[in-house]
Enzyme design. Structure first.
Site, PDB file in Angstrom:
ATOM      1  CG  HIS A   1      20.559 116.428  15.801  1.00  0.00           C
ATOM      2  ND1 HIS A   1      19.327 116.501  15.529  1.00  0.00           N
ATOM      3  CD2 HIS A   1      20.951 115.382  16.623  1.00  0.00           C
ATOM      4  CE1 HIS A   1      19.027 115.498  15.612  1.00  0.00           C
ATOM      5  NE2 HIS A   1      19.709 114.750  16.349  1.00  0.00           N
ATOM      6  CD  GLU A   2      24.155 113.791  17.531  1.00  0.00           C
ATOM      7  OE1 GLU A   2      23.678 113.173  18.651  1.00  0.00           O
ATOM      8  OE2 GLU A   2      23.386 113.213  16.357  1.00  0.00           O
TER       9      GLU A   2
ATOM     10  CG  HIS B   1      20.573 114.194  21.191  1.00  0.00           C
ATOM     11  ND1 HIS B   1      19.068 114.205  21.346  1.00  0.00           N
ATOM     12  CD2 HIS B   1      20.652 113.970  19.765  1.00  0.00           C
ATOM     13  CE1 HIS B   1      18.608 113.523  20.206  1.00  0.00           C
ATOM     14  NE2 HIS B   1      19.394 113.412  19.504  1.00  0.00           N
TER      15      HIS B   1
ATOM     16  CD  GLU C   1      17.092 111.590  17.350  1.00  0.00           C
ATOM     17  OE1 GLU C   1      17.683 112.453  16.469  1.00  0.00           O
ATOM     18  OE2 GLU C   1      17.892 111.112  18.101  1.00  0.00           O
TER      19      GLU C   1
END
Length: 348
Positions: free
Chosen positions: A136-137, A140, A187
């Protein structure tokens, strides 16, 4: 043996050359594409903000957190390399573990973004869930979210500093409100990246369940959690809709049940399976991405969400809008008929 030890080992597909456009939510991608088209904008922003803030952000974690590598938190480092390998990341960003009892993670920075996860994430997530949060990060970072999120953090601080200037503060609040809406969509994009990094839908949903209710899932059921998501999206009356609007307005993240529902929709639509089969955009083609197509996709996404929403307030707006459209149509037809009648009268 633990449940984690009993789970079969999955062979993850390396998504060679995958572009971040593969996982970006249409509303997120439309905003990012438009910003990237402003030639030199990223460089200007990085130069201006990075001069004063980036070193300070990194020093804060270098001084008060643990930098992860093969010697420090080796389990986390291994999951990090696995997530990066699946997303075909050549150079690992720096990764820190910061003390906090709350499961969380963030990507920060402008020129060289870095990732921070909390001790709660390390302690409460199993290997598959940890891989998903690290993916997930990474999502980003690869999408360039870290740059604009860092700007968001700085602008929020500025709002506090210039609160005594009504006009300046109001203008900044308007910018921040728009960026928060983009952030919430970003997100959802990163949740998809986390799924692609871990390639375990059940683990991605478990991660969101743990974000909602802590680390112990022994008394929590995935199907019941997804039922919560459906009830949140469609249940209640106008009072609930107003409460949900207030909850969302100043938030950087959609609520966990909404994130789980969106991820499930993305999987059910077939996008996840297509990507694993090799059908995805490549980084080498990013320069040819169409701004018009991405903006159009973003508009279609909002339109589809508005049309299909079961929220009572949205339903009322649709009904009022439909009534207004019918009224406008009737008026237009009446005016046309009147004009046609006048035309006939004048020739008879």
């Amino acid at each position: 043996m633990t449940d984690e030890e009993n789970r079969p080992v999955r062979r993850r597909v390396t998504l060679t050359g995958i572009s971040s456009r593969a996982w970006e939510h249409p509303a997120d991608r439309g905003a990012l594409t438009a910003l990237r088209e402003l030639r030199g904008f990223d460089d200007l922003v990085k130069a201006f903000f990075g001069m004063w803030n980036e070193r300070g952000f990194r020093l804060q974690f270098l001084a008060g957190a643990i930098r992860v590598d093969h010697r420090q938190y080796p389990r986390v480092y291994q999951r990090f390399t696995e997530a990066a390998s699946a997303l075909d990341v050549a150079e690992l960003p720096e990764l820190f573990v910061s003390q906090s009892p709350v499961i969380n993670g963030q990507a920060i920075g402008l020129n060289k973004p870095f990732i921070v996860i909390t001790t709660a994430a390390v302690e409460k997530l199993d290997d598959d869930e940890l891989r998903a949060v690290l993916g997930h990060e990474l999502g980003h970072v690869l999408s360039g979210h870290a740059v604009y999120k860092t700007i968001m953090m700085i602008l929020t601080a500025w709002t506090t500093n210039i609160a005594w200037l009504p006009i300046g503060a109001l203008a900044l609040r308007g910018i921040i409100a728009a960026m928060l809406e983009w952030w919430r969509k970003a997100e959802l994009s990163a949740d998809r990246a986390g799924l692609l990094a871990g390639q375990d839908p059940a683990a991605s949903v478990r991660l969101l369940m743990k974000l909602a209710g802590g680390g112990d899932l022994s008394q929590i059921d995935t199907a019941a959690f997804l039922e919560q998501a459906a009830e949140y999206e469609s249940g209640g009356d106008l009072r609930d809709s107003i409460h949900k609007f207030g909850m969302t307005l100043g938030s950087t993240h959609p609520v966990p049940v909404a994130r789980a529902a969106d991820l499930r929709k993305w999987i059910d639509a077939g996008d996840y399976a297509r990507i694993l089969e090799g059908d995805y955009p490549r980084r080498d083609d990013d320069r040819d991405a169409s701004v018009a197509d991405d903006v159009k996709a973003a508009a279609n996404s909002y339109r589809e969400s508005f049309t299909n929403s079961q929220d009572p307030l949205v339903g009322l707006v649709r009904k009022v809008g439909g009534g207004a459209a019918d009224l406008a149509g009737s008026a237009a037809r009446g005016a046309r008929d009147w004009a046609s009648g006048r035309g006939r009268d004048s020739t008879e």
